[in-house]
Design a protein around this motif. Structure first.
Motif, PDB file in Angstrom:
ATOM      1  N   LYS A 137       0.841  -1.205   0.000  1.00 52.24           N
ATOM      2  CA  LYS A 137       0.000   0.000   0.000  1.00 52.24           C
ATOM      3  C   LYS A 137       0.870   1.246   0.000  1.00 52.24           C
ATOM      4  O   LYS A 137       1.811   1.347   0.785  1.00 52.24           O
ATOM      5  CB  LYS A 137      -0.934  -0.019   1.205  1.00 52.24           C
ATOM      6  N   GLY A 146      -8.353   8.267   5.598  1.00 55.54           N
ATOM      7  CA  GLY A 146      -7.282   7.326   5.915  1.00 55.54           C
ATOM      8  C   GLY A 146      -7.659   5.889   5.578  1.00 55.54           C
ATOM      9  O   GLY A 146      -6.955   4.949   5.937  1.00 55.54           O
ATOM     10  N   ASP A 178      -5.664   2.369   4.140  1.00 53.33           N
ATOM     11  CA  ASP A 178      -4.993   1.354   4.973  1.00 53.33           C
ATOM     12  C   ASP A 178      -5.928   0.158   5.163  1.00 53.33           C
ATOM     13  O   ASP A 178      -5.511  -1.001   5.064  1.00 53.33           O
ATOM     14  CB  ASP A 178      -4.667   1.910   6.369  1.00 53.33           C
TER      15      ASP A 178
HETATM   16 MG    MG Z   1      -2.866   7.471   5.710  1.00 53.56          MG
END
Ligand code: MG
Ligand code: ASP
Length: 406
Positions: free
Chosen positions: A7, A151, A154
């Motif tokens: 990632k 976010g 992830d």
């Molecule tokens: Mg991040």
């Protein structure tokens, strides 16, 4: 040969130059004989820009349209990375959430992944093709694009690693691992070689920004081997691992802090069964996450004070909910403040070693810092203090728990 999910966050794909560098990193892994699925974020800054455009077009925007807008940043980076890979002779294909598909629930803006169909992806990987997958997005039951919350890529990466039964999930980012504390706040912070899932979970929910909290919870549930490492340097990062009984552990593994907190005190409310259930029930119904809670005896008999913390962004809604609650229960006053921060010390060794609270409270007392609220778990102690003391508190605790780099 292993199957690896890599990632890359926003800074790592923040320009065409950097995307080309990511392509080289992916190529190196492919050349080593591995199967690779890559999950990417939007270019750094893009999602913020998209969010603010959505807000400018309508304050109370439809969450489905918000998702249509903010998911677009990742569409750009998957396409660009696939092109960059093809350009250096690596077989690669881009995938949006709906094309795989990554099924989520219908909570637009903060959707949860329900299932990932890996049939086609698996087939392509075993043919040696790199899958470049858009992070942060999926498709809801209403057949519309969803996003997983800020976010969220992830979580996309970990979910994909679990579904593909990958041997490892490497999270490449702009720091070279997980630190004892944010090095921008504590220059003497040191990089951890290992951290347990539970500690990482407490660090992330305590405010450490390295990994989205949900991604850690998911990795723990599915036993995904997780590594956090730099996309700019070739050095080993931090492994997030299961706790081992023979682990050599510091008393405290890390210190997290969060500035996005607010404190609410309800003064002299009636002290009888059902009052706390009413207050926190109504807050829960409004989807407000209450974190720390203390109840103390008020000066009047039959009365009590309750103080608790909520995310700063929810303070206004919290006040609205509580104004309604105050119509049906007696409560002398409501005092709120957003000038507070939460500091958490985290470590699995706390389970077996007493004295952590003592050291923490003594250290703060020596600096004249008043503790406003305390909460604990088996492996964490958090305190709420005035935000002007954050640096002093964090640095003193870092020293007191012997975490400073020598
Ligand atoms: Mg991040
Ligand atoms: N691009 C999204 C965000 O900025 C998802 C991510 O980067 O993880 O929140």
């Amino acid at each position: 040969m292993a199957r690896i999910v890599q990632k890359f966050g926003g800074t790592s794909v923040g320009s065409v130059e950097r995307i080309k560098a990511v392509a080289q990193k992916v190529k190196a892994t492919v050349d080593a004989g591995h199967e690779v699925a890559v999950v990417v974020s939007a270019m750094s800054g893009t999602t913020n820009q998209l969010v603010s455009w959505a807000k400018e077009c309508g304050t109370f925007h439809d969450a489905r349209e918000y998702d249509a807008v903010v998911a677009s940043g990742e569409q750009v980076t998957v396409g660009l990375l696939a092109i960059a890979l093809q350009d250096i002779g690596v077989d690669a294909r881009s995938w949006l959430g709906w094309q795989i598909p990554i099924h989520t629930d219908d909570a637009h803006g903060s959707a949860r992944i329900e299932s990932i169909d890996t049939t086609i992806l698996s087939e392509r990987l075993s043919m040696g093709q790199v899958a470049v997958v858009a992070g942060f997005q999926g498709i809801g039951p209403d057949n519309r694009i969803t996003t997983l919350g800020r976010g969220g890529s992830d979580t996309s990466a970990v979910a994909l690693a679990a579904a593909l039964q990958a041997d490892r999930c490497d999270i490449f980012t702009d720091v070279d691992g997980v630190y004892t504390c944010d090095p921008r706040m504590v220059p003497k912070a040191t990089k951890l070689d290992n951290i347990t899932f539970e500690e990482m979970l407490e660090m992330a929910s305590g405010g450490a920004k390295v990994l989205q909290t949900r991604s850690v919870a998911m990795a723990m549930r599915h036993g995904v081997k997780l590594q956090v490492l730099s996309s700019f340097e070739d050095s080993p990062g931090t492994m997030v691992i299961e706790e081992k009984s023979d682990m050599e552990k510091n008393l405290v593994s890390g210190i997290a802090f969060s500035l996005d907190e607010a404190k609410v005190t309800l003064v002299a409310i009636e002290d009888s069964p059902g009052i706390a259930a009413k207050i926190f029930g109504d807050l829960a119904d409004a989807h407000i996450n209450v974190d720390m809670i203390v109840q103390t005896a008020a000066s009047e008999p039959g009365k009590t004070d309750i103080t608790f913390s909520v995310p700063e962004t929810d303070l206004e809604r919290t006040r609205q909910v509580l104004e309604e609650v105050r119509k049906v229960i007696t409560c002398a006053d409501m005092i709120t403040s957003s000038h507070v921060c939460k500091i958490s010390v985290v470590g699995v060794a706390m389970r077996s070693q007493p004295g952590i609270a003592k050291t923490m409270f003594e250290t703060l007392a020596e600096k004249g810092i008043n503790i406003e609220v305390i909460s604990t778990s088996e492996i964490k102690i958090s305190v709420l203090i005035a935000s002007e003391y954050k640096e002093l508190a964090v640095r003193s605790l870092h020293t007191a728990f012997h975490l400073d780099a020598s």
